[in-house]
Design an enzyme around this catalytic site. Sequence first.
Site, PDB file in Angstrom:
ATOM      1  CB  SER A  55       8.598  -4.392  -8.218  1.00  0.00           C
ATOM      2  OG  SER A  55       7.516  -4.690  -7.390  1.00  0.00           O
ATOM      3  CE  LYS A  83       5.513  -7.396  -6.999  1.00  0.00           C
ATOM      4  NZ  LYS A  83       4.641  -7.426  -5.813  1.00  0.00           N
ATOM      5  CG  HIS A  96      -1.621 -10.244 -13.769  1.00  0.00           C
ATOM      6  ND1 HIS A  96      -1.462  -8.882 -13.639  1.00  0.00           N
ATOM      7  CD2 HIS A  96      -1.376 -10.754 -12.535  1.00  0.00           C
ATOM      8  CE1 HIS A  96      -1.135  -8.583 -12.386  1.00  0.00           C
ATOM      9  NE2 HIS A  96      -1.082  -9.709 -11.700  1.00  0.00           N
TER      10      HIS A  96
END
Length: 147
Positions: free
Chosen positions: A142, A62, A114
């Site tokens: 978020s 995010k 990630h």
Amino acid sequence: MTENQIYPPSPTGLVITPLHSHFNHLAKEGRSIGPLTPPSSYELVKSLPTRPGDVLIATYLKSGTTWLQNLVYHLLECPNGPLEQIDVQVPWLQTLTKATTAEGMASPRVFKTHDYFDWLPEQWQKTKIIYCYRNPKDVFFSYYHHI
């Protein structure tokens, strides 16, 4: 095997560890990885040759991954054709299922991850890496609104 392991470790060092009583997550070096990342993908990434123009987008969850991959893909003049589905033109490095998928991409190739930097194989640590980070408070909200 340790008492927390469900399965023996794979050659990549991944073990399935229960992090919660209802869910089993994969863990590598004591850090949780997503349930959609199969352990075999780390072997594929390790064997995948890099090219001089490769770009790796690295972000935390995010933190602007989709925004950044759109920006980079268009700055590189859409090397794999017009943007139709971002996850096809800019795939997750760890979710590639075959080396032929990446080898068939036109240069410069763009991938995203990630994962931690030290989890990347040595050849990927030498590519162009764009790291995007975001204020932790914004990431939290978020993610909160995403769920």
